[in-house]
Structure formats: structure tokens, C-alpha cells
Write an enzyme that holds these catalytic residues in place. Structure first.
Site, PDB file in Angstrom:
ATOM      1  N   ASP A 473       0.854  -1.183   0.000  1.00 13.58           N
ATOM      2  CA  ASP A 473       0.000   0.000   0.000  1.00 13.58           C
ATOM      3  C   ASP A 473       0.898   1.243   0.000  1.00 13.58           C
ATOM      4  O   ASP A 473       2.114   1.147   0.155  1.00 13.58           O
ATOM      5  CB  ASP A 473      -0.990   0.009   1.167  1.00 13.58           C
ATOM      6  CG  ASP A 473      -0.317   0.065   2.518  1.00 13.58           C
ATOM      7  OD1 ASP A 473      -1.019  -0.102   3.519  1.00 13.58           O
ATOM      8  OD2 ASP A 473       0.923   0.275   2.578  1.00 13.58           O
ATOM      9  N   ASP A 516      -5.788   2.113  -1.698  1.00 14.66           N
ATOM     10  CA  ASP A 516      -4.378   2.123  -2.100  1.00 14.66           C
ATOM     11  C   ASP A 516      -3.727   0.767  -1.861  1.00 14.66           C
ATOM     12  O   ASP A 516      -2.505   0.664  -1.781  1.00 14.66           O
ATOM     13  CB  ASP A 516      -3.621   3.220  -1.336  1.00 14.66           C
ATOM     14  CG  ASP A 516      -3.595   2.953   0.175  1.00 14.66           C
ATOM     15  OD1 ASP A 516      -2.572   3.240   0.809  1.00 14.66           O
ATOM     16  OD2 ASP A 516      -4.608   2.441   0.697  1.00 14.66           O
TER      17      ASP A 516
END
Length: 604
Positions: A473, A516
């Protein structure tokens, strides 16, 4: 030509000045022109707004100047002090621009019927907002001047200006776009005049007597709405507003019944009465307009299909069992370009070579069984291209031998239908593809990950190779979203996905799970060092800051890697990668942790 245009412009401006100034004076006179009284309906702002929307934007400054001057003059003639009139003109100007500008920005071409629904929504929202804004300013001024209370002035102003804007802005715009025929269409002028005369007669009666019979005016107003749609409502409400305002100002009518009711209260009741007329009739007009639209569509559809029925016909062909055409209908020339005589005989070359065996088989089956069949095949047009034909094939007794059969074919061109079906199939394939791809980044989504991971686990069980799964991420991504907004956040995610894709092998799978969070599936791995090398390459790809619209954003990522030679369940690998990602974040981010399945994640 230029002089004529200039004269026309002066006349247009003069007409606007007379209407704006005259209606401002009339509205105030009906309210007795006192500083603490408000007009029941404010007309001039609606007229100016409709006038602007019917003109090019570049001409607005001139018309606004004329409107402002006329409004100021009308108020001055009605006895409003110059300072107060000047402030009110500013309020009116703000209101007009707050309504007209959003409409022009969203629907530049107000004459486009396809945008009328959008036009209605934008106009409604901007009217409510613009009148509220001007009402707040007017109420604030009244408070400073020591007049009536804020809420009383605001509500009175708001009601008067909303009703005035809805009726008069729309009426002005309709007249400018469609002409006076929109108010009294050709051939219906007499009916329109009678309807309006009925409204006037009932309105005069209702406002002349002291009894509360104002409801009697609503039936003729509804009749005008049914017969003449919006023009009937607009003109009817205008007439009732004038009658009610004049007679109430003269001390007549049922609004003078309560002895303790002040002028402000009478104005409020008159506004509620006019608003009630709008609330009763405008939904009727909208419903009738929808019905008219549906009726028009049905009529248009009936007309279109009648034309098709009158001017098109199926192609009819009579065939011998050997395929010889003995009759071809005249529709052949319209559909295929061939004259009927040119298609007689054995012209198998007209049928696409790939479809000839299928047609021969179908002919034999129909002749043998007597059961009709429907089939599709391509026939060559005279110009050389092929058309798809849908043909119903059935037997028919021979002319000279009732014991034997010929074939009768009834066909129609279905090329457009076939093209539509092919386009639909292509769309379905594209939808299937999109269901497996992340819409924002274009990389595969969770569905592809599950499929690929299942196959990968089967392969390593047979081959003995290893796989690695990375969880990634973006470090501090929430801060980027909160600081720069979601649009920049989306661009960061797209760029992040692009860098991931270019940092791994073509055979590796980059997947966006959401937000993300990303996953990378690495197959054909011999040693954990290969996974380490891939993680280091990804970290290096993020070192260069992202340049987005002049923003320089430093980006880093945390990576958790799970490496395994043998895995029983997908979740085991996913959990191991997630644990490694947690260790990487705990270690300070911008790094990776690798865990061999069953072992503790190790640092870089």
C-alpha cells in the site's frame, strides 16, 4: 444593415426598460410604496432574467445596465428613497445573475428539447438559491433600518420573488424563443382569450366581495392549464396577481375581512394564494406535458411503422427443388438491387459460398418433412456487398403437379439486426473484461487474483516450484487525500499502479484490491532472493517523486512478501503476506518484510 441592427438594439433595450421600470413601479404601488411594505409578487427580476437568457452572453452587460437603471427609476417614481432603492437594485441584480448565470453555464442552448429536463432542474435550484440570497440581503438591510423583523421581511421577499421568477422569467423566455404564438397559438387565440376572460371575471368577483371565496378562481385556472398548458398558467396567475394586488390595495376583497390584519399580513395571504395557484396548476401542466410527449412519441411511432408497412415488403421467391428460381417478387430490386428477371434461374452465386451448404441442407429437410424452417444466410447485393437475410422456407404445391412440391421463401433484410447482435456480443465480451479489471488503474482486480492464485497453487503442487505474494500500500496515502483531494489521490494511485506494472515481469500479476492496497503474484520462483530482488526494485521505482499539476509528491510504499513452496489454502498465503506488511509498517515504512510460509518475516 448595421444601422438597422443598431436601431433594433435600441428598441429592444427600450422595451426592456419600460417593462422592468413599469413593473417595479406597479409592484410597489400595489404594496402602497412604503418602506416597510413588500410587493406580493416581484415581476421585474423575472422579466430581466428571461430577457438575458434569450440573448447572447456577451450582450448581458448592456441589458443589465438598462435593467438596473429602469429598476432604480421605477422605485424612485414609486416613492422609495434613493439610498434604499439603490440597495434593493443591488439585491435584484444579485438575484438575476444567480439565476441566469448557472442556467447559461449548464444549458447554453435553451432551445434544445433534449436539455429541457436539465434546464428545469438547474432553473429551479438557481431560483430557490438566488431568491434566498437576495432575501437575506434585503432582510439584513431592513434590520439595519429598524424596520420589520428579519424573518418577516425574508419570508415576504422570498415568496414574492420566487413566484415572480417562476412565472415571469419563464413566460418572458418562452415568448422570446417561440414568439407570441406560444401564448395564443394560431387557431386557438379565441379559446385562449375566452379562458383568460373567465379567469378575469371570476377573479374580479372573488376579490370584490368581502367573503372568503378566493378558491373559486382555481377551477378556471386549472381549466386554463388543461387547455393551454404553461401559457394558460402563466397568464392566468399574472392576471390574478394584478387583480388581487389592485383590489386589495384599494381596500376591497376578502383579505380585508380580519380587522386586525395589517398590510404585511394581507400581502402574505395574497402570496400564499398565488403560490397555491402555482402549486395546483404547475404539477398539472407537467403531467399534461409528459402525456403530450408520450402521445407525440406514440403518434410518431405509429407514423414511422405505417411508413415502413406502406413502403417496404418482404422478398418472396419461388424455388424448384433443384434451386431454380421461377418467381421473384418486385421487392428484390428495392432490397437487393437486382431486377426480378435477373434473379431467375439457378443463381447460387448470389448466396454466400459459406452459406450455400446450409441452405441446400435446409431445402432438402423442408421438402422431405414439410415442416417450415427459418434460417439466416447472406445474399449478394447488386453492388457487390452481402446482406443478411432472414428467410422463412416452406413447401408449396407445384402448379402443374399437386403431388410434388416447390419451395416458397419469404425473406427480409436483417443486416442491421445482425450488426446489432454482433455489437451486443462485443459489448458483453467487453463487460466481461471490465468485470475482471480495476476501473481506475486498468490492472486486474480481485476476481482475477482469485482465479490466478487457484491455478498457481495447483501448478506448484505438481511442479515443486515456489510462488510469492506481495501485499503493498502507499505510505501515508490518507494524508495525500486529505491534503490534496481525491482527484489527486486517484492520480497517485494510477501512477503507483503504473510503476508497479513496469517493475515486475510480464508474467507477474499486479492486482488492485481497493483504495491504495495492491497485491502482486509472482510465479516460477526458485528462491526467496528472487522475491527480495523484486521488492527492492519496486521500492526503487517509488523513489522518484510524482509530478502532478505542479505538485511534487514524495511517494513510498510498504511491502509484505509471503514466499512458499507448498500452500494448502489461498488464505494461508494471503495471511502470511498481510502479516509481513504489518511488520514492514511497524518497522518504519518504505521497506519490505519477507516471510517464508511458516517462518517469521525477515527484514530487508
Amino acid at each position: 444593415m448595421g444601422a438597422r441592427k443598431q436601431i433594433g438594439g435600441w428598441m429592444d433595450g427600450a422595451a426592456l426598460a419600460v417593462l422592468v421600470g413599469g413593473t417595479a413601479w406597479l409592484s410597489l404601488k400595489l404594496a402602497k410604496g412604503t418602506a416597510d411594505e413588500l410587493a406580493a409578487v416581484w415581476i421585474s427580476s423575472g422579466i430581466l432574467t428571461g430577457w438575458l437568457l434569450a440573448r447572447e452572453t456577451r450582450a448581458w452587460p448592456a441589458y443589465l445596465g438598462v435593467g438596473v437603471a429602469a429598476d432604480l427609476a421605477g422605485q424612485w417614481m414609486a416613492g422609495v428613497p434613493a439610498g434604499q432603492a439603490g440597495f434593493l437594485v443591488i439585491c435584484h441584480l444579485i438575484e438575476v445573475l444567480a439565476v441566469a448565470w448557472p442556467v447559461r453555464r449548464v444549458v447554453p442552448n435553451i432551445g434544445d428539447p433534449q436539455r429541457w429536463l436539465t434546464l428545469g432542474g438547474v432553473a429551479t435550484a438557481s431560483t430557490l438559491a438566488g431568491c434566498a440570497l437576495s432575501g437575506v440581503l434585503a432582510a439584513w438591510m431592513a434590520g439595519l433600518a429598524g424596520g420589520a423583523g428579519f424573518s418577516q421581511v425574508f419570508l415576504g421577499w422570498y415568496a414574492a420573488h420566487v413566484v415572480g421568477m417562476v412565472i415571469f422569467a419563464t413566460a418572458t423566455l418562452v415568448i422570446h424563443v417561440e414568439g407570441w404564438s406560444a401564448i395564443a397559438p394560431r387557431g386557438r387565440g379565441r379559446s385562449f382569450t375566452i379562458s383568460m376572460a373567465l379567469i378575469v371575471a371570476v377573479g374580479l368577483l372573488a376579490f370584490s366581495v368581502p367573503y372568503p371565496v378566493l378558491f373559486l378562481t382555481y377551477p378556471p385556472l386549472l381549466l386554463g392549464a388543461f387547455k393551454h398548458r404553461f401559457p394558460g398558467v402563466a397568464v392566468g396567475v399574472i392576471l390574478l396577481a394584478i387583480i388581487g394586488g389592485v383590489l386589495t390595495a384599494a381596500g376591497k376583497g376578502p383579505l380585508w375581512g380580519p380587522g386586525d390584519l395589517e398590510n404585511a399580513g394581507r400581502i402574505t395571504l395574497l402570496q400564499l394564494y398565488l403560490a397555491g395557484g402555482c402549486l395546483i396548476t404547475i404539477p398539472v401542466v407537467l403531467g399534461m406535458a409528459e402525456r403530450d410527449k408520450l402521445t407525440s412519441k406514440v403518434r410518431e411511432s405509429e407514423h414511422r411503422y405505417r411508413l415502413l408497412a406502406d413502403h417496404s415488403a418482404d422478398l418472396v421467391v419461388r424455388l424448384r427443388p433443384d434451386g431454380e428460381r421461377v418467381y421473384v417478387s418486385p421487392a428484390a430490386e428495392e432490397i437487393l438491387g437486382w431486377k426480378p428477371s435477373e434473379m431467375l434461374g439457378q443463381r447460387w452465386s448470389l448466396v454466400h459460398e459459406e452459406d450455400q451448404p446450409r441452405q441446400r441442407t435446409a431445402m432438402a429437410e423442408v421438402l422431405a418433412s414439410g415442416v417450415p424452417q427459418t434460417l439466416r444466410y447472406r445474399v449478394r447485393h447488386r453492388e457487390g456487398h452481402y446482406l443478411w437475410m432472414e428467410v422463412v422456407m416452406r413447401t408449396i404445391p407445384k402448379e402443374n403437379d399437386p403431388t410434388a412440391n416447390d419451395l416458397i421463401l419469404s425473406g427480409r433484410d436483417i443486416s442491421m439486426r445482425v450488426a446489432a447482435e454482433q455489437a451486443l456480443e462485443a459489448s458483453q465480451r467487453e463487460l466481461e473484461r471490465l468485470s475482471r479489471v480495476d476501473a481506475l488503474t486498468g490492472v486486474p482486480n480481485r476476481r482475477q487474483l482469485e482465479e490466478r492464485l487457484s491455478l498457481a497453487l495447483l501448478r506448484i503442487a505438481r511442479s515443486g516450484e515456489a510462488i510469492a505474494l506481495m501485499y503493498l500500500d502507499i505510505d501515508h496515502f490518507k494524508r495525500i487525500n486529505d491534503t490534496h483531494g481525491h482527484a489527486i489521490g486517484d492520480r497517485v494511485i494510477r501512477e503507483f499502479a503504473r510503476r508497479l506494472t513496469t517493475s515486475v515481469r510480464a508474467t507477474d500479476l499486479v492486482v488492485r484490491l481497493g483504495g491504495d492496497e495492491f497485491v502482486i503474484l509472482l510465479e516460477q520462483m526458485d528462491h526467496p532472493d528472487m522475491a527480495r530482488a523484486a521488492a527492492r526494485k519496486i521500492l526503487a521505482s517509488m523513489r522518484e517523486p510524482m509530478e502532478l499539476d505542479g505538485l511534487t509528491l514524495p511517494i513510498s510504499t510498504s511491502i509484505g512478501v509471503a514466499f512458499a513452496h507448498e500452500v494448502r489454502e489461498q488464505d494461508d498465503l494471503l495471511v502470511a503476506a498481510d502479516d509481513a506488511l504489518y511488520e514492514a509498517k511497524e518497522g518504519g515504512r518504505n521497506q519490505y518484510r519477507l516471510g517464508v510460509l511458516g517462518e517469521t518475516p525477515s527484514p530487508e
